[in-house]
Scaffold this active site. Structure first.
Site, short mmCIF file in Angstrom:
data_model
loop_
_atom_site.label_atom_id
_atom_site.label_comp_id
_atom_site.label_asym_id
_atom_site.label_seq_id
_atom_site.Cartn_x
_atom_site.Cartn_y
_atom_site.Cartn_z
N ASN A 40 45.13 47.95 36.38
CA ASN A 40 43.88 47.70 37.09
C ASN A 40 43.16 48.99 37.46
OD1 ASN A 40 43.66 44.93 37.09
ND2 ASN A 40 44.82 44.65 38.97
N ASP B 182 37.43 46.30 39.34
CA ASP B 182 37.50 44.92 39.81
C ASP B 182 38.36 44.84 41.07
OD1 ASP B 182 37.36 42.20 40.03
OD2 ASP B 182 38.32 41.75 38.12
N ASP C 230 46.28 44.45 44.33
CA ASP C 230 46.91 44.29 43.01
C ASP C 230 46.84 45.61 42.26
OD1 ASP C 230 48.24 42.86 41.00
OD2 ASP C 230 46.37 42.24 40.04
#
Length: 330
Positions: free
Chosen positions: A207, A219, A202
């Site tokens: 992110n 993460d 992702d």
């Protein structure tokens, strides 16, 4: 008893969970921007603040969460800038309190990356290549893989079965989804037998956090088995010519630590299509969570679905075009 939602995750539960890990909290905490899980910055009396992530009930198995943690720790041990979960005295990274599974992470600051310059795109390429070199050592056993069936056909089937697609768009969506996924499958056929490795999964700029030392991930919640190009195409934006230039810069850095199989370039628009379908179904599956209508008020409106159909129609055309050629950007 295992919770089915976050309705029992009260502030006192969060603080008590952290103190159960041996930390003394000050009582001050701040909810951070997260929808799939619940994430909080919590101040401690005896140490710097920690970030507590409470995993969405019934989403991942314990084994899948521990694979995420293990991958993060493996990367951190290789001095790759990823924020790994903190372990307790018994070296456990996953804890349970009142039925809620959670992990603690050291707080790591940073800003969203710009990714407008050759330097930054090449830097991201080097960063991802180092991650992929570790990820290629062995596959995940318990986490999902990116595929046409689970990201595409299951997503479309869920939206149709649960009545999210408006009646006036239902016939067009059904036909278009079938045509698009058939075209996506042909993209995979053109690519052939490409390797699937452990990837971030992702890798959009939201992110990634950037400091003076460069980029880092805080993460890896969506890490999966998939082709390496999945983590690269999400750094690209704009028209075809612009993306070819951007990709040439990414690969300039990527090549310092890993080699990208050029056949994977056939998958860029196929993977983009699958992500779009999966994202719409993800929002639909979470629509009963009160946080989602509040955060995504534009979802599940007639205009949203009309635009979604138009975007998928554009993707059908793009999946039929030749693969991106980063050499054109040199």
């Amino acid at each position: 008893m295992t919770p089915v939602d976050y309705s029992g995750l009260y502030p006192e539960t969060i603080l008590s969970a952290i103190e159960a890990r041996g930390h003394l909290t000050s009582g001050r905490m701040l909810a951070l921007n997260s929808y799939e899980n619940r994430v909080y910055r919590v101040e401690l009396e005896d140490a710097p603040p920690v970030v507590a992530k409470f995993y969405r009930p019934e989403r991942w198995s314990d084994e899948a969460i521990l694979e995420e943690h293990g991958f993060s720790r493996e990367l951190a041990e290789a001095e790759i800038p990823v924020v790994a979960p903190m372990a307790d005295e018994a070296d456990n990274t996953l804890s349970v309190y009142d039925g809620y599974r959670y992990a603690l992470f050291p707080q790591q600051g940073g800003r969203w990356p710009d990714l407008e310059s050759r330097r930054d795109l090449a830097w991201m390429g080097r960063f991802l290549a180092r991650i992929h070199a570790i990820g290629a050592r062995r596959p995940f056993e318990y986490r999902r893989r990116i595929g046409v069936a689970n990201y595409g056909r299951e997503s479309a089937g869920y939206l149709l079965a649960e009545g999210f697609i408006p009646a006036h768009l239902d016939p067009a969506y059904r036909t278009l989804a079938d045509d698009l996924l058939d075209s996506v499958e042909r993209c995979f056929e053109r690519a052939g037998d490409v390797s699937e490795i452990r990837i971030h999964g992702d890798c959009h700029r939201g992110n990634v956090l950037w400091t003076d030392a460069g980029p880092h991930f805080v993460d890896l919640d969506d890490c999966v088995n998939g082709p390496a190009i999945q983590d690269l195409w999400m750094l690209l934006a704009g028209e075809r010519e612009e993306m070819e230039i951007q990709l040439s810069y990414v690969l300039e850095g990527y090549g310092d630590f890993a080699d990208l199989d050029p056949r994977e370039l056939h998958l860029v628009e196929a993977l983009r299509s699958l992500r779009m379908m999966h994202y719409a179904a993800w929002l639909a599956r979470r629509w009963t969570d009160p946080a989602f209508p509040q955060a995504f008020p534009w979802f599940n409106t007639a205009r949203y679905w009309e635009n979604h159909v138009l975007e998928l129609r554009e993707q059908l055309s793009r999946t039929q075009e030749p693969a991106l050629n980063p050499a054109m950007g040199v």
